[in-house]
Design a protein around this motif. Structure first.
Motif, PDB file in Angstrom:
ATOM      1  N   ASN A   1      42.809  55.282  30.978  1.00 47.81           N
ATOM      2  CA  ASN A   1      43.015  53.837  30.935  1.00 47.81           C
ATOM      3  C   ASN A   1      43.735  53.349  32.186  1.00 47.81           C
ATOM      4  OD1 ASN A   1      42.915  51.264  29.302  1.00 47.81           O
ATOM      5  ND2 ASN A   1      45.125  51.430  29.573  1.00 47.81           N
ATOM      6  N   GLY A   2      44.625  54.192  32.735  1.00 45.95           N
ATOM      7  CA  GLY A   2      45.283  53.836  33.992  1.00 45.95           C
ATOM      8  C   GLY A   2      44.281  53.675  35.120  1.00 45.95           C
ATOM      9  N   ASN A   3      43.295  54.578  35.168  1.00 48.18           N
ATOM     10  CA  ASN A   3      42.235  54.454  36.180  1.00 48.18           C
ATOM     11  C   ASN A   3      41.383  53.217  35.931  1.00 48.18           C
ATOM     12  OD1 ASN A   3      43.035  56.828  37.475  1.00 48.18           O
ATOM     13  ND2 ASN A   3      41.747  58.104  36.175  1.00 48.18           N
ATOM     14  N   PHE A   4      41.141  52.920  34.649  1.00 51.10           N
ATOM     15  CA  PHE A   4      40.387  51.712  34.307  1.00 51.10           C
ATOM     16  C   PHE A   4      41.136  50.465  34.756  1.00 51.10           C
ATOM     17  CE2 PHE A   4      39.415  48.436  30.978  1.00 51.10           C
ATOM     18  CZ  PHE A   4      38.122  48.154  31.420  1.00 51.10           C
ATOM     19  N   LEU A   5      42.458  50.483  34.608  1.00 51.28           N
ATOM     20  CA  LEU A   5      43.276  49.356  35.063  1.00 51.28           C
ATOM     21  C   LEU A   5      43.169  49.166  36.576  1.00 51.28           C
ATOM     22  CD1 LEU A   5      46.570  49.521  32.965  1.00 51.28           C
ATOM     23  CD2 LEU A   5      45.070  47.538  33.226  1.00 51.28           C
ATOM     24  N   LEU A   6      43.122  50.268  37.308  1.00 50.15           N
ATOM     25  CA  LEU A   6      42.957  50.176  38.757  1.00 50.15           C
ATOM     26  C   LEU A   6      41.630  49.508  39.111  1.00 50.15           C
ATOM     27  CD1 LEU A   6      44.321  53.588  40.088  1.00 50.15           C
ATOM     28  CD2 LEU A   6      45.261  51.310  40.506  1.00 50.15           C
ATOM     29  N   ILE A   7      40.591  49.835  38.342  1.00 46.44           N
ATOM     30  CA  ILE A   7      39.284  49.207  38.563  1.00 46.44           C
ATOM     31  C   ILE A   7      39.368  47.713  38.280  1.00 46.44           C
ATOM     32  CG2 ILE A   7      36.892  49.081  37.739  1.00 46.44           C
ATOM     33  CD1 ILE A   7      37.071  52.099  37.185  1.00 46.44           C
ATOM     34  N   LEU A   8      40.041  47.342  37.182  1.00 49.18           N
ATOM     35  CA  LEU A   8      40.198  45.929  36.843  1.00 49.18           C
ATOM     36  C   LEU A   8      40.955  45.181  37.931  1.00 49.18           C
ATOM     37  CD1 LEU A   8      41.056  46.000  33.015  1.00 49.18           C
ATOM     38  CD2 LEU A   8      38.912  45.267  34.084  1.00 49.18           C
ATOM     39  N   VAL A   9      42.006  45.802  38.453  1.00 49.40           N
ATOM     40  CA  VAL A   9      42.784  45.176  39.525  1.00 49.40           C
ATOM     41  C   VAL A   9      41.898  44.987  40.761  1.00 49.40           C
ATOM     42  CG1 VAL A   9      44.692  45.507  41.136  1.00 49.40           C
ATOM     43  CG2 VAL A   9      45.017  45.996  38.711  1.00 49.40           C
ATOM     44  N   GLY A  10      41.106  46.002  41.074  1.00 49.83           N
ATOM     45  CA  GLY A  10      40.198  45.899  42.209  1.00 49.83           C
ATOM     46  C   GLY A  10      39.191  44.774  42.044  1.00 49.83           C
ATOM     47  N   LEU A  11      38.619  44.669  40.848  1.00 55.75           N
ATOM     48  CA  LEU A  11      37.664  43.590  40.565  1.00 55.75           C
ATOM     49  C   LEU A  11      38.342  42.227  40.659  1.00 55.75           C
ATOM     50  CD1 LEU A  11      35.690  45.114  37.539  1.00 55.75           C
ATOM     51  CD2 LEU A  11      34.868  44.795  39.889  1.00 55.75           C
ATOM     52  N   HIS A  12      39.585  42.165  40.205  1.00 57.09           N
ATOM     53  CA  HIS A  12      40.343  40.919  40.280  1.00 57.09           C
ATOM     54  C   HIS A  12      40.534  40.489  41.732  1.00 57.09           C
ATOM     55  CE1 HIS A  12      43.226  37.825  39.328  1.00 57.09           C
ATOM     56  NE2 HIS A  12      44.196  38.446  39.979  1.00 57.09           N
ATOM     57  N   LEU A  13      40.864  41.446  42.599  1.00 52.76           N
ATOM     58  CA  LEU A  13      41.057  41.139  44.017  1.00 52.76           C
ATOM     59  C   LEU A  13      39.744  40.695  44.667  1.00 52.76           C
ATOM     60  CD1 LEU A  13      43.443  44.067  45.037  1.00 52.76           C
ATOM     61  CD2 LEU A  13      44.042  41.675  44.600  1.00 52.76           C
TER      62      LEU A  13
END
Length: 226
Positions: A152-164
């Motif tokens: 889930n931590g890696n998934f959060l990194l993906i979400l942050v990347g998509l947000h940026l």
């Protein structure tokens, strides 16, 4: 161009403190926290702050100002599909608050952050640190939660990347989302689809925020001292 107040001070404070806490959390885990002396402690403490912030945001999404409430930006499949098509083809409608796609991304991120924070409460590092709820469940469950925490931590990194990426795309299209999260105001040529904003001053909305602020503070203090 007309300026509309969209994000109240509590949403903006939540957003920027969350950015800082998540940065510390990922930094201390992905880089072993160098040059911090106690990286796992800083990782956990940042996680406690995130949990307090998320608790506040769940509450504020129910009782907060107009565009902070979930009912204002969680829209049905038809609106979501229509916005997605127009996002690709162009001619996007203007929203004061979150657009249909962004609204669901916010919900997914809140759920993921909640899952990340709660799962972390049951873990340990095999050396110095034990989370407050470590040992309250069996070893098998603890192992599953540890695996979930990593993925889930890696998934959060993906979400942050998509947000940026979304911030850049919207900036190219002329919408300054980052500036709005500092000032609380957005600029519009016409009337936003979801209507205008409202002025919510920090102290004016304080009485409404007292309960979620108190709950979040109690949670963070308890976790910090556990």
């Amino acid at each position: 161009m007309k300026r509309v107040m969209v994000w109240d001070p509590w949403v903006r404070l939540f957003h920027w403190i969350l950015v800082g806490a998540m940065a510390v959390s990922f930094y201390t885990m992905k880089t072993e926290g160098y040059p911090l002396l106690f990286p796992i402690d800083w990782h956990a403490r940042a996680g406690y702050v995130v949990l307090g912030l998320i608790l506040f945001r769940w509450c504020w999404g129910l009782i907060g100002s107009r565009h902070a409430r979930f009912t204002s930006f969680l829209r049905g499949p038809r609106q979501l599909w229509s916005y997605g098509k127009r996002f690709i083809t162009g001619g996007l409608p203007e929203y004061a608050g979150h657009n249909p796609l962004g609204g669901w991304v916010v919900l997914v991120m809140l759920l993921s952050l909640t899952l990340q924070g709660v799962s972390g409460l049951f873990l340990h590092d095999d050396i110095l640190f034990e989370a407050p709820l470590y040992g309250t469940v069996g070893k098998s469950t603890t192992g599953n939660l540890a695996t979930l925490h990593v993925y889930n931590g890696n998934f959060l990194l993906i979400l942050v990347g998509l947000h940026l990426v979304a911030l850049v795309v919207h900036r190219i299209k002329g919408e300054r989302l980052v500036g709005a999260m500092f000032t609380g105001r957005k600029r519009f040529e016409g009337e936003p689809v979801d209507g205008g904003g409202e002025i919510v001053k920090l102290m004016t909305g304080l009485w409404l925020a007292l309960i979620p602020l108190a709950l979040a503070t109690v949670l963070v203090v308890w976790l910090w001292n556990s």
